[in-house]
Scaffold this motif. Structure first.
Motif, mmCIF file in Angstrom:
data_model
loop_
_atom_site.group_PDB
_atom_site.id
_atom_site.type_symbol
_atom_site.label_atom_id
_atom_site.label_comp_id
_atom_site.label_asym_id
_atom_site.label_seq_id
_atom_site.Cartn_x
_atom_site.Cartn_y
_atom_site.Cartn_z
ATOM 1 N N GLU A 188 -55.713 10.718 -0.911
ATOM 2 C CA GLU A 188 -55.038 10.019 -2.005
ATOM 3 C C GLU A 188 -54.583 8.637 -1.552
ATOM 4 N N PHE A 189 -54.080 8.553 -0.330
ATOM 5 C CA PHE A 189 -53.593 7.287 0.216
ATOM 6 C C PHE A 189 -54.750 6.313 0.448
ATOM 7 N N ILE A 190 -55.881 6.833 0.901
ATOM 8 C CA ILE A 190 -57.069 5.991 1.090
ATOM 9 C C ILE A 190 -57.507 5.386 -0.241
ATOM 10 N N LYS A 191 -57.504 6.207 -1.285
ATOM 11 C CA LYS A 191 -57.962 5.748 -2.602
ATOM 12 C C LYS A 191 -56.949 4.825 -3.275
ATOM 13 N N ASP A 192 -55.667 4.998 -2.942
ATOM 14 C CA ASP A 192 -54.631 4.167 -3.555
ATOM 15 C C ASP A 192 -53.601 3.781 -2.497
ATOM 16 N N PRO A 193 -53.891 2.727 -1.715
ATOM 17 C CA PRO A 193 -52.988 2.321 -0.633
ATOM 18 C C PRO A 193 -51.597 1.914 -1.108
ATOM 19 N N SER A 194 -51.457 1.641 -2.409
ATOM 20 C CA SER A 194 -50.153 1.212 -2.927
ATOM 21 C C SER A 194 -49.263 2.397 -3.307
ATOM 22 N N MET A 195 -49.811 3.619 -3.199
ATOM 23 C CA MET A 195 -49.030 4.789 -3.616
ATOM 24 C C MET A 195 -47.785 4.962 -2.745
ATOM 25 N N MET A 196 -46.770 5.569 -3.331
ATOM 26 C CA MET A 196 -45.546 5.835 -2.594
ATOM 27 C C MET A 196 -45.803 6.930 -1.560
ATOM 28 N N LYS A 197 -45.405 6.669 -0.334
ATOM 29 C CA LYS A 197 -45.582 7.670 0.713
ATOM 30 C C LYS A 197 -44.692 8.875 0.414
ATOM 31 N N LYS A 198 -45.219 10.083 0.649
ATOM 32 C CA LYS A 198 -44.488 11.283 0.267
ATOM 33 C C LYS A 198 -44.502 12.300 1.397
ATOM 34 N N SER A 199 -43.614 13.265 1.288
ATOM 35 C CA SER A 199 -43.620 14.401 2.197
ATOM 36 C C SER A 199 -43.847 15.665 1.379
ATOM 37 N N VAL A 200 -44.561 16.614 1.973
ATOM 38 C CA VAL A 200 -44.844 17.887 1.307
ATOM 39 C C VAL A 200 -44.318 19.001 2.203
ATOM 40 N N ILE A 201 -43.457 19.851 1.666
ATOM 41 C CA ILE A 201 -42.901 20.973 2.424
ATOM 42 C C ILE A 201 -43.531 22.264 1.910
ATOM 43 N N ILE A 202 -44.210 22.971 2.809
ATOM 44 C CA ILE A 202 -44.885 24.221 2.472
ATOM 45 C C ILE A 202 -43.920 25.382 2.727
ATOM 46 N N PRO A 203 -43.696 26.258 1.750
ATOM 47 C CA PRO A 203 -42.753 27.373 1.946
ATOM 48 C C PRO A 203 -43.265 28.392 2.962
ATOM 49 N N THR A 204 -42.341 29.137 3.549
ATOM 50 C CA THR A 204 -42.679 30.178 4.520
ATOM 51 C C THR A 204 -42.162 31.528 4.037
ATOM 52 N N ILE A 205 -42.730 32.590 4.583
ATOM 53 C CA ILE A 205 -42.280 33.938 4.251
ATOM 54 C C ILE A 205 -42.475 34.836 5.471
ATOM 55 N N ILE A 206 -41.546 35.747 5.696
ATOM 56 C CA ILE A 206 -41.651 36.675 6.818
ATOM 57 C C ILE A 206 -42.560 37.835 6.431
ATOM 58 N N GLU A 207 -43.625 38.023 7.212
ATOM 59 C CA GLU A 207 -44.546 39.140 7.002
ATOM 60 C C GLU A 207 -44.118 40.280 7.936
ATOM 61 N N GLU A 208 -43.545 41.321 7.363
ATOM 62 C CA GLU A 208 -43.018 42.424 8.170
ATOM 63 C C GLU A 208 -44.128 43.350 8.641
ATOM 64 N N ARG A 209 -44.133 43.616 9.951
ATOM 65 C CA ARG A 209 -45.097 44.566 10.506
ATOM 66 C C ARG A 209 -44.349 45.538 11.429
ATOM 67 N N ASP A 210 -44.892 45.821 12.598
ATOM 68 C CA ASP A 210 -44.356 46.933 13.396
ATOM 69 C C ASP A 210 -43.662 46.528 14.685
ATOM 70 N N SER A 211 -43.398 45.245 14.892
ATOM 71 C CA SER A 211 -42.865 44.814 16.185
ATOM 72 C C SER A 211 -41.342 44.698 16.209
ATOM 73 N N CYS A 212 -40.697 45.054 15.109
ATOM 74 C CA CYS A 212 -39.236 44.988 15.048
ATOM 75 C C CYS A 212 -38.671 46.340 14.627
ATOM 76 N N SER A 213 -37.563 46.739 15.258
ATOM 77 C CA SER A 213 -36.872 47.952 14.844
ATOM 78 C C SER A 213 -35.371 47.725 14.940
ATOM 79 N N GLU A 214 -34.602 48.628 14.367
ATOM 80 C CA GLU A 214 -33.145 48.500 14.394
ATOM 81 C C GLU A 214 -32.636 48.613 15.817
ATOM 82 N N ALA A 215 -31.540 47.907 16.089
ATOM 83 C CA ALA A 215 -31.016 47.853 17.447
ATOM 84 C C ALA A 215 -30.618 49.212 17.971
#
Length: 344
Positions: free
Chosen positions: A312-339
């Motif tokens: 997008e920046f290559i095609k429009d060098p005048s565009m406003m520079k932006k930041s993109v934040i990608i969300p995260t999520i915890i994928e629960e499997r078998d490596s954690c147990s209660e203390a």
């Protein structure tokens, strides 16, 4: 005889200029027309003459990729191929190619970048890391070439585009997850501390333990970078602390896999003896024994969005520079147990 744009236009019943705009993915052409023209291009076997296009537009239709480490070392970690897959998917959609740095040292990677830019081999750059004392980003800023950083910049972020997760929050949530299982003696194993992602995740870890009134000594904070020997040493040091941790927050699946192997060699079982939560949700986390609970940072999407931003920046060098934040999520499997189920 080679198929030309005029041939495609005639078959589609549109002007040659319309076919050109479809090729460049112009927003002024309807999706219906784009689908029709692209289908005819495919049926007729039309292939864009990139060499001619480069001469006319002074464009290479290529995006440079600056690797965090040498290509051979980076490819051992599934995180990087997954990010590259996202970059490749978007570049393919936009008729761009990619070019990787191939240097084995930081200086060689920097020189590769200089050759890419000054040799006009690429239209834009994706830097796959953010690091203190880095020579690449200041060079790109000085050259004025479009670029995007994967990771929160350690320089003035309002002057550059970046794509990242909220690594501070992700690490805080990962540590909270362990604490909510009842663990109080928690170790942290990060990657190279020169990289911003390591520092952000360490800060999130510290924030969580502070909010939960836990004490974490320096003996519980370790770092190593994709090296089995270093991993063995770190595990030995953690196991010989006065009070051995009952849980570990490890900032990369690859490092977690090394830690898991070192624990098995010492007959330390996961999660019975030590719980582990890690990051990146790569294939390693899913195929390890046991499967690792891991923070899904959506590696493919990080790559896809970074390619989208730089094109997008290559095609429009005048565009406003932006930041993109990608969300995260915890994928629960078998490596954690209660203390209270963990033998100390």
């Amino acid at each position: 005889m080679a198929i030309t744009i005029k041939d495609v236009a005639k078959q589609a019943g549109v002007a040659p200029s319309t076919v050109s705009r479809v090729i460049s993915d112009s927003p002024h052409i309807s999706e219906k027309t784009k689908r029709k023209v692209r289908k005819i291009m495919e049926d007729m076997g039309y292939h864009l003459n990139l060499n001619a296009r480069t001469l006319v537009q002074q464009s290479t239709q290529t995006i440079g990729i600056v690797m965090k480490n040498s290509t051979s070392q980076s490819m051992l970690n599934p995180f990087f191929p997954e990010v590259l897959s996202g970059i490749s998917a978007l570049c393919h959609k936009q008729d761009y190619s990619i070019c990787l740095t191939t240097g084995e040292t930081e200086e060689e990677i920097f020189q590769d970048t200089v050759k890419m830019v000054q040799g006009k081999k690429v239209d834009g750059i994706i830097v796959m890391y953010s690091k203190k004392d880095d020579k690449v980003v200041p060079f790109l800023q000085k050259q004025g070439i479009p670029f995007v950083v994967i990771g929160k910049p350690v320089f003035e972020s309002n002057k550059m585009m970046y794509v990242d997760n909220d690594n501070f929050q992700a690490a805080k949530e990962a540590t909270d997850y362990i604490i909510n299982l009842g663990h109080q003696k928690i170790g942290f194993i990060g990657g190279d501390p020169r990289f911003e992602v390591t520092q952000a995740r360490l800060s999130g870890f510290h924030q969580s333990v502070r909010e939960n009134d836990l004490l974490v000594t320096d003996d519980y904070i370790k770092h190593f970078q994709f090296d089995r020997e270093q991993g063995e040493r770190v595990v030995s040091e953690l196991l010989t602390t006065l009070e051995r941790p009952t849980a570990l927050v490890v900032t990369d699946d690859y490092n977690a896999f090394i830690v898991l192997s070192a624990l098995k060699e010492r007959n330390i079982h996961v999660p019975e003896d030590i719980s582990i939560i890690t990051f990146n949700n790569t294939v390693m986390s899913r195929l390890s024994t046991p499967p690792l609970t891991s923070v899904n940072i959506q590696s493919f999407q990080l790559g896809y969005e970074s390619a989208q931003c730089v094109i997008e920046f290559i095609k429009d060098p005048s565009m406003m520079k932006k930041s993109v934040i990608i969300p995260t999520i915890i994928e629960e499997r078998d490596s954690c147990s209660e203390a209270d189920k963990t033998s100390v």
